[in-house]
Design a protein around this motif. Structure first.
Motif, PDB file in Angstrom:
ATOM      1  N   ASP A 103       1.747   8.595   5.749  1.00 29.21           N
ATOM      2  CA  ASP A 103       0.885   8.150   6.923  1.00 29.21           C
ATOM      3  C   ASP A 103      -0.247   7.781   6.410  1.00 29.21           C
ATOM      4  OD1 ASP A 103       2.800   8.877   8.566  1.00 29.21           O
ATOM      5  OD2 ASP A 103       2.031  10.621   9.394  1.00 29.21           O
TER       6      ASP A 103
ATOM      7  N   LYS B  72     -12.730  15.006   9.254  1.00 29.03           N
ATOM      8  CA  LYS B  72     -11.849  15.787  10.154  1.00 29.03           C
ATOM      9  C   LYS B  72     -10.660  15.108  10.081  1.00 29.03           C
ATOM     10  CE  LYS B  72     -12.615  16.319  15.008  1.00 29.03           C
ATOM     11  NZ  LYS B  72     -13.332  15.933  16.317  1.00 29.03           N
TER      12      LYS B  72
ATOM     13  N   TYR C 168      -7.150   1.137  -3.872  1.00 28.56           N
ATOM     14  CA  TYR C 168      -6.059   0.251  -3.636  1.00 28.56           C
ATOM     15  C   TYR C 168      -5.890  -0.293  -1.912  1.00 28.56           C
ATOM     16  CZ  TYR C 168      -1.713  -2.373  -4.055  1.00 28.56           C
ATOM     17  OH  TYR C 168      -0.618  -3.425  -3.948  1.00 28.56           O
ATOM     18  N   ALA C 169      -5.613   1.028  -1.475  1.00 29.05           N
ATOM     19  CA  ALA C 169      -5.468   0.857  -0.036  1.00 29.05           C
ATOM     20  C   ALA C 169      -6.624   0.128   0.914  1.00 29.05           C
ATOM     21  CB  ALA C 169      -5.340   2.071   0.870  1.00 29.05           C
ATOM     22  N   LEU C 170      -7.768   0.415   0.360  1.00 26.44           N
ATOM     23  CA  LEU C 170      -8.968  -0.112   0.875  1.00 26.44           C
ATOM     24  C   LEU C 170      -9.248  -1.651   0.371  1.00 26.44           C
ATOM     25  CD1 LEU C 170     -11.572   2.627   0.945  1.00 26.44           C
ATOM     26  CD2 LEU C 170     -10.557   1.812   2.813  1.00 26.44           C
TER      27      LEU C 170
ATOM     28  N   ILE D 156      -3.718   5.642   7.552  1.00 27.65           N
ATOM     29  CA  ILE D 156      -4.703   5.325   8.675  1.00 27.65           C
ATOM     30  C   ILE D 156      -6.137   4.978   8.381  1.00 27.65           C
ATOM     31  CG2 ILE D 156      -5.388   6.514  10.892  1.00 27.65           C
ATOM     32  CD1 ILE D 156      -3.219   8.177  11.079  1.00 27.65           C
ATOM     33  N   PHE D 157      -6.569   3.951   8.580  1.00 25.36           N
ATOM     34  CA  PHE D 157      -7.713   3.418   8.360  1.00 25.36           C
ATOM     35  C   PHE D 157      -8.790   3.792   9.484  1.00 25.36           C
ATOM     36  CE2 PHE D 157      -4.947   0.755   5.840  1.00 25.36           C
ATOM     37  CZ  PHE D 157      -5.630   0.523   4.520  1.00 25.36           C
ATOM     38  N   LYS D 158      -9.825   3.995   9.212  1.00 30.38           N
ATOM     39  CA  LYS D 158     -10.670   4.556  10.378  1.00 30.38           C
ATOM     40  C   LYS D 158     -11.957   3.659  10.201  1.00 30.38           C
ATOM     41  CE  LYS D 158      -8.743   8.518  11.440  1.00 30.38           C
ATOM     42  NZ  LYS D 158      -9.304   9.885  10.936  1.00 30.38           N
ATOM     43  N   GLY D 159     -12.349   2.988  11.291  1.00 28.47           N
ATOM     44  CA  GLY D 159     -13.448   2.015  11.278  1.00 28.47           C
ATOM     45  C   GLY D 159     -13.723   1.292  12.460  1.00 28.47           C
ATOM     46  N   ARG D 160     -14.054   0.195  12.615  1.00 30.82           N
ATOM     47  CA  ARG D 160     -14.678  -0.606  13.785  1.00 30.82           C
ATOM     48  C   ARG D 160     -13.816  -1.763  14.338  1.00 30.82           C
ATOM     49  NH1 ARG D 160     -19.354   1.016  17.374  1.00 30.82           N
ATOM     50  NH2 ARG D 160     -20.238   2.748  16.175  1.00 30.82           N
TER      51      ARG D 160
ATOM     52  N   PHE E 210     -11.499  -6.076  11.290  1.00 31.05           N
ATOM     53  CA  PHE E 210     -11.322  -4.632  11.485  1.00 31.05           C
ATOM     54  C   PHE E 210     -12.395  -4.197   9.812  1.00 31.05           C
ATOM     55  CE2 PHE E 210     -10.438  -0.088  10.939  1.00 31.05           C
ATOM     56  CZ  PHE E 210     -10.122   0.257  12.478  1.00 31.05           C
ATOM     57  N   LYS E 211     -13.482  -3.730  10.178  1.00 30.61           N
ATOM     58  CA  LYS E 211     -14.200  -3.050   8.953  1.00 30.61           C
ATOM     59  C   LYS E 211     -13.951  -1.758   8.924  1.00 30.61           C
ATOM     60  CE  LYS E 211     -18.084  -6.378   9.733  1.00 30.61           C
ATOM     61  NZ  LYS E 211     -16.997  -7.374   9.358  1.00 30.61           N
ATOM     62  N   SER E 212     -13.547  -1.150   7.687  1.00 34.80           N
ATOM     63  CA  SER E 212     -13.333   0.016   7.402  1.00 34.80           C
ATOM     64  C   SER E 212     -13.716   0.374   5.846  1.00 34.80           C
ATOM     65  CB  SER E 212     -11.893   0.357   7.462  1.00 34.80           C
ATOM     66  OG  SER E 212     -11.273   1.630   6.838  1.00 34.80           O
TER      67      SER E 212
ATOM     68  N   LEU F 288      -6.883  -3.918   2.492  1.00 35.77           N
ATOM     69  CA  LEU F 288      -6.979  -3.993   3.935  1.00 35.77           C
ATOM     70  C   LEU F 288      -7.762  -5.210   4.244  1.00 35.77           C
ATOM     71  CD1 LEU F 288      -6.950  -2.850   6.917  1.00 35.77           C
ATOM     72  CD2 LEU F 288      -9.137  -1.640   6.204  1.00 35.77           C
TER      73      LEU F 288
ATOM     74  N   ILE G 232      -5.143   5.299  -5.277  1.00 35.43           N
ATOM     75  CA  ILE G 232      -4.547   5.065  -3.970  1.00 35.43           C
ATOM     76  C   ILE G 232      -5.529   4.488  -2.841  1.00 35.43           C
ATOM     77  CG2 ILE G 232      -2.989   5.972  -2.406  1.00 35.43           C
ATOM     78  CD1 ILE G 232      -1.832   8.057  -4.377  1.00 35.43           C
TER      79      ILE G 232
ATOM     80  N   TYR H  91       2.945   1.568  -3.312  1.00 35.55           N
ATOM     81  CA  TYR H  91       1.821   1.821  -4.247  1.00 35.55           C
ATOM     82  C   TYR H  91       1.514   3.621  -4.272  1.00 35.55           C
ATOM     83  CZ  TYR H  91      -2.271   1.990  -7.669  1.00 35.55           C
ATOM     84  OH  TYR H  91      -2.955   2.461  -8.683  1.00 35.55           O
TER      85      TYR H  91
ATOM     86  N   ILE I 244       0.769  -1.021  -0.021  1.00 34.87           N
ATOM     87  CA  ILE I 244       0.037   0.210   0.128  1.00 34.87           C
ATOM     88  C   ILE I 244       0.920   1.199   0.062  1.00 34.87           C
ATOM     89  CG2 ILE I 244      -1.637   1.202   1.385  1.00 34.87           C
ATOM     90  CD1 ILE I 244      -2.835  -1.334   2.476  1.00 34.87           C
TER      91      ILE I 244
ATOM     92  N   CYS J 160     -13.033   3.989   5.104  1.00 35.48           N
ATOM     93  CA  CYS J 160     -12.369   5.178   4.953  1.00 35.48           C
ATOM     94  C   CYS J 160     -10.747   5.185   5.326  1.00 35.48           C
ATOM     95  CB  CYS J 160     -13.031   5.825   6.082  1.00 35.48           C
ATOM     96  SG  CYS J 160     -12.535   7.523   6.370  1.00 35.48           S
ATOM     97  N   VAL J 161     -10.145   5.721   4.687  1.00 39.17           N
ATOM     98  CA  VAL J 161      -8.489   5.884   4.841  1.00 39.17           C
ATOM     99  C   VAL J 161      -7.988   7.508   4.821  1.00 39.17           C
ATOM    100  CG1 VAL J 161      -6.562   4.645   4.507  1.00 39.17           C
ATOM    101  CG2 VAL J 161      -8.383   4.412   2.900  1.00 39.17           C
ATOM    102  N   ASP J 162      -7.389   7.768   5.663  1.00 33.62           N
ATOM    103  CA  ASP J 162      -6.653   9.286   5.456  1.00 33.62           C
ATOM    104  C   ASP J 162      -5.323   8.971   5.131  1.00 33.62           C
ATOM    105  OD1 ASP J 162      -8.899  10.368   6.529  1.00 33.62           O
ATOM    106  OD2 ASP J 162      -8.274  10.609   8.769  1.00 33.62           O
ATOM    107  N   ILE J 163      -5.021   9.415   4.030  1.00 31.24           N
ATOM    108  CA  ILE J 163      -3.640   9.249   3.353  1.00 31.24           C
ATOM    109  C   ILE J 163      -2.954  10.500   3.366  1.00 31.24           C
ATOM    110  CG2 ILE J 163      -2.281   8.438   1.316  1.00 31.24           C
ATOM    111  CD1 ILE J 163      -4.683   6.342   0.882  1.00 31.24           C
TER     112      ILE J 163
END
Lengths: 124, 124
Positions: free
Chosen positions: A114, B60, B98-100, A116-120, B108-110, B103, B95, A98, A95, B112-115
């Motif tokens: 950086d 955010k 691909y990241a999602l 960072i995945f957000k989730g549960r 872990f369910k996501s 994952l 990007i 890429y 990741i 949403c990614v902050d890159i």
DNA sequence: TACCTATTGATAACAATTATCATTAACGGT
DNA sequence: ACCGTTAATGATAATTGTTATCAATAGGTA
């Protein structure tokens, strides 16, 4: 330029970060290192964490409204539970590779992302 | 559950965020929105930004030690200059996709990614 | 051993965010 | 159109994480 000196405080902070697999904030590092070095000051911990981060020895992450530190600087990722705040390491170097390859922004030079995945998390 | 009410304050805050291409913090949103709505309080801005973010209407971001807000929630990325702090939008949806896709963390369910790329902008 | 100054410890200052609480106003029911 | 309920607000106090200050200490070099 100024020459950096090797202090016991800095060594102990780095050693501690390399022995753990969590992502502590400065306060947590302070409490842990103080067990070995009872006289260390919180300000010293902040100063050294910032210094180590700015020279690339450790990572300084911004998660849940504060700085978290990580001695593992090799391209891995993080997942943060938006419910309980738990931080989980994710090892998918592809990741990061890429993303950096795709970054073709005019003039912006970067060798660091950086992600960072957000989730549960499983418990939430 | 509680029912949310549509207030003029919340509408103005969202409208403002959708009209700009920057990534203001709460204070900056407050100063801008106050031009239209002179009586609005900073606390109200914080409350609404957090509400809008938690329901996924806005993003955010945690950059340079504070929260930045972005009404563009479609998978784009950000680059931050480690020298001057400038934030630049990067549009490489591949990007994020691909990241999602990569994952595959257990439990872990996501979605949403902050890159966030860290580096030097063209001026620095 | 002595000097220079980077680093430290202790604490004050600062900045961003959240909590508190009395007042206001959104909106469904009458 | 007028209530009544209560979500939301404005004003401000409180909290928290981080940085700045400064005299004292201790690396590192000569």
């Amino acid at each position: 330029m100024q020459k950096t000196r090797t202090t016991n405080q800095r060594l102990k902070i780095l050693e501690h970060l390399r022995n753990i697999r969590t992502h502590p904030n400065a306060e947590a590092v302070f409490k842990s290192v103080r067990k070995d070095l009872p006289v260390i000051s919180l300000a010293t911990v902040y100063r050294n964490l910032n210094m180590l981060a700015s020279q690339g020895t450790i990572l300084k992450l911004e998660i849940n409204g504060e700085y978290k530190f990580d001695a593992n600087t090799c391209g891995h990722q993080h997942a943060v539970c938006t419910n309980c705040g738990k931080i989980i390491d994710i090892f998918e170097p592809a990741i990061t590779t890429y993303a950096l390859k795709k970054l073709t922004l005019n003039g912006f030079k970067s060798g660091c992302v950086d992600i960072i995945f957000k989730g549960r998390c499983d418990k939430c």
